[in-house]
Design an enzyme around this catalytic site. Structure first.
Site, short mmCIF file in Angstrom:
data_model
loop_
_atom_site.label_atom_id
_atom_site.label_comp_id
_atom_site.label_asym_id
_atom_site.label_seq_id
_atom_site.Cartn_x
_atom_site.Cartn_y
_atom_site.Cartn_z
N LYS A 250 0.86 -1.22 -0.13
CA LYS A 250 -0.03 0.22 -0.09
C LYS A 250 0.91 1.27 0.06
O LYS A 250 1.36 1.81 1.11
CB LYS A 250 -1.11 0.17 1.23
CG LYS A 250 -1.95 1.08 1.01
CD LYS A 250 -2.90 1.14 2.23
CE LYS A 250 -4.03 2.10 2.11
NZ LYS A 250 -3.69 3.49 1.77
N ARG A 417 -17.40 0.50 -1.14
CA ARG A 417 -16.37 0.10 -0.32
C ARG A 417 -16.90 -1.29 0.41
O ARG A 417 -17.95 -1.54 1.02
CB ARG A 417 -16.31 0.98 0.79
CG ARG A 417 -15.10 0.76 2.01
CD ARG A 417 -15.32 1.78 3.15
NE ARG A 417 -15.03 3.15 2.69
CZ ARG A 417 -13.94 3.76 2.50
NH1 ARG A 417 -12.70 2.98 2.63
NH2 ARG A 417 -13.83 5.10 1.92
#
EC number: 6.5.1.1
Length: 559
Positions: A250, A417
């Site tokens: 990430k 999401r």
């Protein structure tokens, strides 16, 4: 269609509290719309001037609007300011001042049409360069000169993106389905893939479900990104994706969408801001390194320190992205790399319904990596939590945020999401909160907004719920910068308290979460501290009350 008809609808929506009743009213209104303006009306009802994919905005804040209202109504600046403080709404301020105006003989008596309003808003958005502010003012004053008081209320609110009707995109989606007798799921999907509620309304009206099924991705029409939920650790994340998944670093950068239509390459942020001009190095590298004519790729733009190989602070990257002048100079100072991680469209083929493993394979096929310019995000496919943990710790050593864990069989769901993609970070989670209000300081901090009211979305992302105030840990320089930012977003003022247009997102950390009746969420953040302003997020990207509840439960267990 007369704009007065739309203003009447806005007023009725403002008075209705029931979501079901709002949907019914909008559906009825859309059915009566002429075909040539139904797209515009759908956007306007959703508090939008342009489609979601269109990065243009009017560039009119509350300060400039006060001047527009003063000039258009023949009032003084102080009269506008005083009335605004009393009414707490610039739309109502314009309406009241127009009611008082006695110079009606000087006004253009032609009724305002919805199409004219849209065209004028487009002209305002396109104005730039020397004298832009005065030209924007003239165009907006032209609308108000022909407006009836009630029309002025909503013209002003529309220009400020602050309609106050309680209508969101999802409300209009349901209304479109109801109005034209089409599937709600088809409407949602068409909206996800087009990012254009107006287009969806027009197609639903003219072509029905068959037309909605034909709506798909298109280069140069950016969509909302798929979003990740948080997991406490890599073991939990792997379990959520079925035991085996793709583990990726990430990166600490800015998420971007890279589009090519075969002729030009454009770069958009996750907020659909066109930042192509600021990133010529990425554009050049993509043209050289991607073996396809038309494509939509997703990745992370990362500013790297060439001496250490580690990412520079996020704010330095934002400085680079937001730069409008001397691009070549700042390009040398802050070099940017593009790390790609998803492929949504290639040469006429949409891949959103394709499993992630296949999208990654297509990405690997078309991208020729070039060190320091364009690379694929490092990935390992594993069912071993230990191997995933090693990747996690290596990411932290490299100066990045953690890892992403992705379901190999997941399709791409724009703007949603979910647990098909999870993020794992090392510390107690922060919250991304919408800033909805503030309090002017006293004493040494007079003239500065000294604390900020934070909110998260409810479960349906319909309403904002207060979770606390942040003010500590900010020096005067930070407060001056924030005050300058928020002054133009003030939509309501009462004594020292102000309310803002919900536009800015703060990332905040905190020591604890407690249940509290003080705030509308029922929770209060203890000792919140500003981490950073999330310029890369829009208000719709802020966290929900579900995340607050989950963190609260986790904190309870630790205690």
């Amino acid at each position: 269609m007369y704009y007065s008809s739309l203003a009447e609808a806005f007023e009725r929506l403002e008075r209705i509290s029931s979501r079901k009743a709002k949907i019914s009213l909008i559906a009825q209104f859309l059915r009566q719309c002429p075909e040539d303006v139904v797209d515009t009306v759908a956007l306007f009802l959703a508090n939008q001037v342009f489609p979601g994919w269109d990065p243009r905005d009017l560039g009119i804040g509350s300060k400039l609007m006060r001047k527009v209202i003063a000039t258009a109504t023949g009032s003084t600046d102080s009269e506008v300011t005083e009335l605004f403080k009393r009414l707490g709404d610039l739309g109502l301020t314009a309406e009241e001042l127009l009611k008082r105006r006695k110079t009606s003989t000087l006004l253009d008596s032609r009724p305002l049409m919805v199409g004219e309003v849209r065209e004028t808003f487009e002209k305002i958005a396109e104005v730039e360069g020397e004298g832009a502010v005065k030209r924007k003012m003239r165009l907006m004053m032209g609308l108000l000169a022909r407006a009836k008081p009630k029309e002025a209320r909503y013209l002003v609110r529309q220009a400020l993106s602050e309609l106050r009707t309680g209508v969101r995109e999802s409300t209009v989606e349901e209304a479109i389905a109801q109005a034209f007798g089409v599937s709600r799921k088809l409407v949602e999907r068409a909206h996800m893939l087009s990012n254009d509620l107006g287009l969806v309304a027009k197609v639903a009206m003219t072509k029905g479900e068959e037309g909605l099924r034909e709506i798909d991705l298109r280069p140069m029409r950016p969509i909302k990104p798929m979003l990740a939920q948080a997991a406490r650790n890599v073991k939990e994340a792997l379990a959520e994706v079925g035991g085996k998944g793709a583990v990726e670093i990430k990166l600490d950068g800015a998420r971007v969408q890279v589009h090519s239509d075969g002729e030009e390459v454009r770069v958009y942020t996750r907020r659909i801001e066109d930042v192509t001009h600021a990133l010529p190095d990425i554009v050049e590298a993509v043209k050289d390194c991607v073996d396809a004519d038309e494509f939509i790729l997703e990745g992370e733009a990362v500013a790297i320190n060439p001496e250490t190989g580690k990412p520079r602070p996020f704010q330095e990257l934002l400085h680079r992205i937001k730069r409008k002048y001397d691009i070549e100079e700042v390009r040398k100072e802050i070099p940017v790399e593009l790390h790609l991680f998803d492929c949504l469209y290639v040469d006429g083929e949409s891949l959103v319904d394709t499993p992630f493993r296949e999208r990654r394979r297509r990405l690997e096929e078309i991208v020729r990596e070039r060190e320091g310019e364009v690379m694929l995000v490092e990935q390992v496919i594993t069912d071993d939590p230990k191997e995933a943990a090693e990747m996690f710790h290596r990411a932290l050593e490299m100066g990045h945020e953690g890892v992403m864990v992705k379901d190999l069989d997941a399709n791409y769901t724009p703007g949603v999401r979910g647990k098909k993609m999870l993020k794992v970070k090392p510390v107690l989670e922060t919250l991304d909160c919408v800033v909805i209000g503030g309090i002017w300081g006293k004493g040494k901090r007079k003239g500065l907004i000294g604390s900020y009211l934070l909110a998260v979305w409810d479960e349906n992302k319909e309403n904002l719920l207060e979770v606390g105030k942040v003010g500590t840990g900010m020096d005067d320089e930070t407060l001056e910068r924030l005050t300058k930012m928020f002054e133009d977003l003030i939509v309501e003022e009462s004594g020292r308290e102000v309310r803002f247009k919900p536009e800015v997102v703060f990332e905040v950390e905190f020591e604890d979460i407690q249940k509290s009746p003080k705030y509308s969420s029922g929770f209060a953040l203890r000792f919140p501290r500003l981490v950073r302003v999330r310029d890369d997020l829009g208000p719709e990207d802020a966290d929900t009350i579900e995340k607050v509840r989950r963190i609260y439960e986790e904190v309870l267990q630790k205690h």
